[in-house]
Scaffold this motif. Structure first.
Motif, mmCIF file in Angstrom:
data_model
loop_
_atom_site.group_PDB
_atom_site.id
_atom_site.type_symbol
_atom_site.label_atom_id
_atom_site.label_comp_id
_atom_site.label_asym_id
_atom_site.label_seq_id
_atom_site.Cartn_x
_atom_site.Cartn_y
_atom_site.Cartn_z
ATOM 1 N N THR A 1 17.238 70.271 62.308
ATOM 2 C CA THR A 1 17.257 68.954 61.666
ATOM 3 C C THR A 1 18.182 68.974 60.456
ATOM 4 O OG1 THR A 1 15.060 68.361 62.432
ATOM 5 C CG2 THR A 1 15.840 67.240 60.456
ATOM 6 N N ASP B 1 17.310 63.412 67.004
ATOM 7 C CA ASP B 1 16.422 64.473 66.530
ATOM 8 C C ASP B 1 15.095 64.439 67.283
ATOM 9 O OD1 ASP B 1 15.157 66.491 65.223
ATOM 10 O OD2 ASP B 1 15.310 65.621 63.220
ATOM 11 N N GLU B 2 14.940 65.319 68.246
ATOM 12 C CA GLU B 2 13.734 65.434 69.068
ATOM 13 C C GLU B 2 13.177 64.067 69.453
ATOM 14 O OE1 GLU B 2 11.451 68.673 68.881
ATOM 15 O OE2 GLU B 2 12.540 69.762 67.345
HETATM 16 MG MG LIG Z 1 13.386 69.354 63.071
#
Ligand SMILES: [Mg+2]
Ligand SMILES: Nc1ncnc2c1ncn2[C@@H]1O[C@H](COP(=O)(O)OP(=O)(O)O)[C@@H](O)[C@H]1O
Length: 344
Positions: free
Chosen positions: A46, A161-162
């Motif tokens: 991240t 992000d995910e």
């Molecule tokens: Mg992360």
């Protein structure tokens, strides 16, 4: 790489106080590629994505966009799309208003915004849901709105992000398929963070593997899976048998074997379970082992064995062949092709 480099990270580092979240990350991202950043929780994925997007400043190194130094540029100047973990939709706005939001910020004309919103809603399969608020939607639908919103103003790069981490397994698979299709249709560069190995392998043109703030390896899914650069990558990407070399025997556990090239310089040989089989007559590389346990998994069975040196290993037997699964306690030999093994 034959394709054009769009983004380049040169020796990028990031510290939070004294803590090194990222060290010396250098990589090039090609225009239109699907790059995954893969690693365990806390490995710096991240952080790297927020540096790319311009949401945080680098501590050291440089970031380039099409050859220009963008290190000091704000997130707005970079203009990348971003889909965050969770959905981060505006709860008081409808689906259409959420998607229109970045276009309004850019002060696009009303008619143009309406056209673009309709197009995006169609693209992510949400026709009929235009006037609902986010909480009236399922998780998958909310994530589609987030995708549509991020893609509405046609960014050249989309950072994710995910995005699917909150979804259940089936829906996740479905969203992955949609993301692949979107990527194919749009040709936008995708940089996708995930801690899920299968997801990274299935989606990406290349995978960058992170651990403890360092990039361990960068390569195509096949390269990183079949030829991991180190033990971390080998173990993180899936089941693997890692056996100690026995220099005296020129093999493993007292048995002479054909070893991968340059094995001398290493201490272990690694072979993925799917490359191992029960030995048949004529197999060159045969390692004696005893069956400890077998687990029936439907289409295949997982066999756990122990070498004469007491090291465990695992292989899969295809249940479609009619060959009975050997019982615990059976002594047998396993085999593999030297080319499928590598030294670690
Ligand atoms: Mg992360
Ligand atoms: N704003 C911050 N302040 C201090 N530490 C941070 C901050 N952001 C991230 N970290 C730390 O940096 C490391 C990497 O975090 P992160 O990039 O979020 O990992 P990942 O996304 O791979 O799970 C973690 O140890 C995290 O606690």
């Amino acid at each position: 790489m034959a394709s054009t480099t769009q983004i380049e990270a040169r020796s990028v580092g990031k510290k939070f106080g004294k803590f090194h979240a990222l060290r010396d990350i250098s990589l090039e991202i090609a225009e239109g590629e699907f790059l995954s950043l893969l690693g365990p929780s806390g490995s710096g994925k991240t952080t790297f994505l927020t540096l790319l997007g311009g949401y945080e400043d680098v501590t050291s190194g440089a970031l380039l966009l099409e050859g220009q130094d963008m290190t000091g540029w704000s997130a707005n100047q970079r203009g990348f799309g971003m889909v965050f973990q969770g959905y981060a939709l505006f709860p008081h706005l409808t689906v259409a208003e959420n998607i229109a939001f970045p276009l309004k910020v850019q002060k696009r004309g009303k008619a143009q915004i309406a056209d673009r919103v309709a197009q995006m809603i169609d693209m992510v399969g949400l026709s009929g849901h235009e006037n609902k608020r986010p909480r009236a939607l399922s998780g998958g639908q909310q994530q589609r709105v987030a995708l549509a919103r991020a893609l509405a103003y046609e960014p050249t790069v989309l950072l994710l992000d995910e995005p699917f981490s909150a979804l259940d397994k089936n829906l996740r698979g479905q969203m992955q398929e949609e993301l692949r299709r979107l990527h194919r249709d749009l040709g936008t560069t995708f940089v996708f963070v995930t801690h899920d190995q299968e997801e990274a392998l299935a989606l990406s043109s290349r995978v960058a593997i992170f651990n403890h703030g360092e990039m361990q390896q960068l390569g195509t899914p096949e390269e990183v899976y079949e030829r991991p650069a180190n033990r971390f990558t080998a173990e993180f990407l899936g089941d693997i048998n890692i056996l100690s070399l026995d220099p005296a025997a020129g093999g493993i556990a007292g048995t002479r074997l054909d070893l991968p090239p340059n094995a001398d310089a290493f201490r272990h040989v690694a072979i993925r379970p799917e490359h191992m089989r029960l030995a048949e007559e004529g197999d060159g590389n045969q390692l004696p082992a005893r069956v400890c346990d077998s687990v029936y998994l439907g289409s295949k069975s997982r066999l756990l064995l122990e070498t004469r040196a007491g090291e465990e290993l695992m292989l899969y037997l295809d249940n479609g062949t009619g060959v009975p699964t050997p019982a615990p306690g059976t002594d047998l030999s396993i085999a593999w092709d030297t080319g499928d093994s590598f030294a670690l």
